[in-house]
Design a protein around this motif. Structure first.
Motif, mmCIF file in Angstrom:
data_model
loop_
_atom_site.group_PDB
_atom_site.id
_atom_site.type_symbol
_atom_site.label_atom_id
_atom_site.label_comp_id
_atom_site.label_asym_id
_atom_site.label_seq_id
_atom_site.Cartn_x
_atom_site.Cartn_y
_atom_site.Cartn_z
ATOM 1 N N LEU A 19 -0.718 12.125 2.709
ATOM 2 C CA LEU A 19 0.114 12.486 1.560
ATOM 3 C C LEU A 19 0.063 13.997 1.391
ATOM 4 O O LEU A 19 -1.016 14.562 1.227
ATOM 5 N N PRO A 20 1.219 14.661 1.444
ATOM 6 C CA PRO A 20 1.214 16.122 1.336
ATOM 7 C C PRO A 20 0.703 16.591 -0.031
ATOM 8 O O PRO A 20 0.946 15.968 -1.048
ATOM 9 N N GLY B 161 0.810 -1.213 0.000
ATOM 10 C CA GLY B 161 0.000 0.000 0.000
ATOM 11 C C GLY B 161 0.841 1.259 0.000
ATOM 12 O O GLY B 161 0.539 2.223 0.707
ATOM 13 N N ALA B 162 1.888 1.276 -0.795
ATOM 14 C CA ALA B 162 2.778 2.443 -0.858
ATOM 15 C C ALA B 162 2.207 3.491 -1.820
ATOM 16 O O ALA B 162 1.292 3.222 -2.600
ATOM 17 N N ALA B 163 2.781 4.672 -1.760
ATOM 18 C CA ALA B 163 2.425 5.758 -2.678
ATOM 19 C C ALA B 163 3.718 6.373 -3.206
ATOM 20 O O ALA B 163 4.710 6.485 -2.485
ATOM 21 N N LEU B 164 3.673 6.758 -4.469
ATOM 22 C CA LEU B 164 4.827 7.338 -5.147
ATOM 23 C C LEU B 164 4.452 8.729 -5.640
ATOM 24 O O LEU B 164 3.416 8.903 -6.288
ATOM 25 N N LYS C 82 -8.582 14.136 -3.575
ATOM 26 C CA LYS C 82 -9.477 14.185 -2.410
ATOM 27 C C LYS C 82 -9.095 13.149 -1.343
ATOM 28 O O LYS C 82 -9.471 13.282 -0.188
ATOM 29 N N ASP C 83 -8.317 12.115 -1.706
ATOM 30 C CA ASP C 83 -7.908 11.060 -0.780
ATOM 31 C C ASP C 83 -6.528 11.290 -0.157
ATOM 32 O O ASP C 83 -6.116 10.538 0.728
ATOM 33 N N TRP C 84 -5.815 12.293 -0.617
ATOM 34 C CA TRP C 84 -4.447 12.504 -0.140
ATOM 35 C C TRP C 84 -4.379 12.701 1.368
ATOM 36 O O TRP C 84 -3.550 12.093 2.036
ATOM 37 N N ALA C 85 -5.232 13.557 1.917
ATOM 38 C CA ALA C 85 -5.194 13.842 3.355
ATOM 39 C C ALA C 85 -5.485 12.586 4.170
ATOM 40 O O ALA C 85 -4.875 12.373 5.225
ATOM 41 N N ASP C 86 -6.389 11.733 3.696
ATOM 42 C CA ASP C 86 -6.717 10.493 4.406
ATOM 43 C C ASP C 86 -5.512 9.571 4.538
ATOM 44 O O ASP C 86 -5.463 8.728 5.430
#
Length: 185
Positions: free
Chosen positions: A177-178, A131-134, A170-174
């Motif tokens: 993620l800056p 569940g990583a983010a790039l 819209k999902d970044w804050a959840d």
């Protein structure tokens, strides 16, 4: 981060190793009644269609070369000052950015968050982040990777990854993620 360790060998419930007929001196036909001595027919079962995309498996690792560059002197010093679990996460994140940047002409990775959507796991010498983010340019993308380390956990021995869809703004804050207006350099 979840660190998973294997129990001692005496506590593991492992399956016995398979013994080949040549080791026992008995062939399968010798164990069967005469009327079943022919090779049995195994029915073929239709396998469901697997739509999971294949992981990209690079043949060479890049993080060691990136860290060896004189411009990475500060990064090497900061990496050495981290706790061992954080060193592993950062080393694998560095490998992820280097591999994705080499693999894609469109993406310009400048940050990886291994724990964005799920806790990463450490099993033996393998660090995996499903569940990583790039971060690339002005967007965040789903990222999944598995990072095999050398026994001393100082170098990446093998790596595989899969870049997914963009993560909706819209999902970044959840996912902590800056919201950056460009690269994070």
């Amino acid at each position: 981060m979840e660190i998973v360790t294997l129990p001692p060998a005496e506590e593991r419930h492992e399956l016995p190793q398979r013994v080949s007929p040549s080791e026992t001196g008995v062939t399968p036909q010798e164990n069967m009644p005469e009327d079943r001595a022919e090779t049995p027919t195994i029915p073929q079962v239709a396998q469901p269609h697997d739509e999971t995309p294949a992981m990209v498996k690079p043949s060479s690792m890049l993080s060691e070369k990136v860290l060896a560059d004189p411009r990475s002197r500060k990064a090497r010093k900061e990496l050495a000052a981290l706790a061992p679990a954080d060193q592993i996460e950062q080393l694998c994140g560095l490998e992820a950015m280097a591999q994705v940047g080499t693999w894609s002409k469109e993406l310009r990775p400048d940050r990886v968050v291994a724990y964005a959507m799920a806790d990463p796991k450490m099993v033996g010498n393998a660090f995996s982040a499903d569940g990583a983010a790039l971060h690339s340019k002005r967007d965040w993308f789903k990222l999944q990777f598995k990072c095999e380390l050398t026994p001393d956990h100082k170098k990446v021995a093998a790596f595989e990854f899969l870049v997914g869809d963009p993560i909706p703004r819209k999902d970044w804050a959840d996912h902590s993620l800056p919201d950056e207006s460009g690269s994070l350099d």
